[in-house]
Enzyme design. Structure first.
Site, mmCIF file in Angstrom:
data_model
loop_
_atom_site.group_PDB
_atom_site.id
_atom_site.type_symbol
_atom_site.label_atom_id
_atom_site.label_comp_id
_atom_site.label_asym_id
_atom_site.label_seq_id
_atom_site.Cartn_x
_atom_site.Cartn_y
_atom_site.Cartn_z
ATOM 1 N N ARG A 120 -2.643 -8.862 -2.747
ATOM 2 C CA ARG A 120 -3.839 -8.007 -2.710
ATOM 3 C C ARG A 120 -5.074 -8.830 -3.078
ATOM 4 O O ARG A 120 -5.702 -8.645 -4.121
ATOM 5 C CB ARG A 120 -3.644 -6.822 -3.646
ATOM 6 C CG ARG A 120 -2.393 -6.030 -3.289
ATOM 7 C CD ARG A 120 -2.238 -4.778 -4.092
ATOM 8 N NE ARG A 120 -3.054 -3.703 -3.534
ATOM 9 C CZ ARG A 120 -3.023 -2.448 -3.973
ATOM 10 N NH1 ARG A 120 -2.238 -2.138 -4.973
ATOM 11 N NH2 ARG A 120 -3.773 -1.523 -3.429
ATOM 12 N N GLN A 125 -7.778 -7.939 2.430
ATOM 13 C CA GLN A 125 -8.153 -6.533 2.327
ATOM 14 C C GLN A 125 -8.034 -5.781 3.654
ATOM 15 O O GLN A 125 -7.660 -4.616 3.672
ATOM 16 C CB GLN A 125 -9.575 -6.406 1.790
ATOM 17 C CG GLN A 125 -9.647 -6.612 0.284
ATOM 18 C CD GLN A 125 -11.047 -6.442 -0.254
ATOM 19 O OE1 GLN A 125 -12.018 -6.487 0.501
ATOM 20 N NE2 GLN A 125 -11.167 -6.255 -1.555
ATOM 21 N N ASP A 128 -4.559 -4.315 4.099
ATOM 22 C CA ASP A 128 -4.013 -3.600 2.949
ATOM 23 C C ASP A 128 -3.467 -2.241 3.376
ATOM 24 O O ASP A 128 -4.191 -1.248 3.429
ATOM 25 C CB ASP A 128 -5.102 -3.432 1.885
ATOM 26 C CG ASP A 128 -4.569 -2.799 0.609
ATOM 27 O OD1 ASP A 128 -3.382 -2.443 0.583
ATOM 28 O OD2 ASP A 128 -5.343 -2.659 -0.348
ATOM 29 N N SER A 131 -3.255 0.714 0.099
ATOM 30 C CA SER A 131 -4.411 1.539 -0.248
ATOM 31 C C SER A 131 -4.823 2.453 0.897
ATOM 32 O O SER A 131 -5.130 3.626 0.692
ATOM 33 C CB SER A 131 -5.594 0.649 -0.660
ATOM 34 O OG SER A 131 -5.280 -0.078 -1.825
ATOM 35 N N TYR A 225 -0.314 -1.478 -11.798
ATOM 36 C CA TYR A 225 0.643 -0.410 -11.534
ATOM 37 C C TYR A 225 1.225 0.110 -12.844
ATOM 38 O O TYR A 225 1.096 -0.507 -13.897
ATOM 39 C CB TYR A 225 1.785 -0.918 -10.644
ATOM 40 C CG TYR A 225 1.372 -1.270 -9.247
ATOM 41 C CD1 TYR A 225 1.135 -0.281 -8.300
ATOM 42 C CD2 TYR A 225 1.215 -2.602 -8.864
ATOM 43 C CE1 TYR A 225 0.764 -0.607 -7.013
ATOM 44 C CE2 TYR A 225 0.834 -2.944 -7.581
ATOM 45 C CZ TYR A 225 0.617 -1.935 -6.649
ATOM 46 O OH TYR A 225 0.236 -2.259 -5.380
#
Length: 268
Positions: A120, A125, A128, A131, A225
């Site tokens: 990440r 991005q 990704d 997300s 997380y």
């Protein structure tokens, strides 16, 4: 080089591994996109749209003859039998929970890229999937709940009386949970949320929801997380959730732990 996009065959999966726009980009890179007929129907991308973007619309077998195969979800058992040596497979392959399938890729001589394992970083991005898909899942979860709910979410004041706003409880305030909170707030509900990560309280309150529950000081990993809770922490969380649920109309559960099955926070 052919890049194949087969139709997704897992239950309730409506997404497609490519859009008309990405097919155009593949053509621009000199690739030959081959799309299975009907692959985009669930995502409102017709065969004609793929054709106009430069793809060849073919049958299922022809997509698996490609050097590169794109998938949304990991292959089914029938699709695994179509893999060929030297092929490249790209998708959300759920490797932690599908260890035997990972071993099958190696045995078949396939190079497999699990999109959810991409680092990440800033450069990654645009790829990704975690997300982007969690954001949509949190929104859709609330929309689906509204469709099932027999009343309305916002307060409504009429000459005949007042309808009080619905109470919505979001379990897990990560990307999906925060989007569910924002969607419920936009619809006028009274929203509460819980999470075990210290940073979640501030994020929850910034969206206008009330934070409930307890937060162990070390419940977040370096990647942001949640870690698995101890049995004692699970019991404390379950007690809090059970008590809070008594006054709620809608509950959305989004809690996740990478590489493990989602924790069962709400039981019968």
């Amino acid at each position: 080089m052919k890049i194949g996009i087969p139709r997704e065959r897992r239950d309730d999966e409506r997404r497609a591994a490519a859009s008309a726009d990405t097919v155009k980009r593949y053509k621009g890179l000199g690739l030959e996109p081959v799309v299975e007929a009907g692959a985009g129907n669930g995502a409102a991308v017709s065969d004609q749209m793929f054709t106009e973007a430069g793809a060849n619309v073919v049958d299922e077998a022809a997509t698996w003859d490609s050097e590169i195969v794109l998938k949304v979800q990991r292959p089914t058992d029938e699709e695994m039998a179509r893999l060929k040596q030297g092929q490249v497979l790209v998708g959300m392959l759920d490797p932690y929970n599908s260890r035997e399938q990972v071993e099958a890729y190696a045995k078949a001589g396939v190079t497999a890229f699990a999109m959810e394992l991409l680092p990440r970083t800033t450069r990654a991005q645009a790829m990704d999937v975690l997300s982007s898909q969690a954001n949509l899942a949190g929104y859709k979860a609330l929309v689906d709940a509204m469709a099932e709910y027999s009343r309305v979410l916002p307060m409504m004041m009429t000459a005949a009386g007042t309808v009080t706003p619905a109470k919505v409880f979001i379990v897990g305030a990560g990307v999906a949970g925060l989007q569910a909170i924002a969607t419920a707030r936009r619809m006028g509900a009274v929203v509460t949320a819980t999470d075990v990560r210290p940073a979640a309280r501030e994020e929850t309150e910034s969206l206008g929801a009330k934070f409930v529950g307890f937060v162990p000081s070390d419940a977040a990993t370096k990647g942001g997380y949640a870690r698995p809770l101890t049995p004692e922490e699970q019991a404390e969380q379950a007690k809090m959730v059970a008590e809070h649920l008594k006054g709620q109309d809608i509950v959305v559960t989004t809690a996740q732990i990478p590489g493990r099955k989602a924790p069962r926070i709400i039981t019968a």
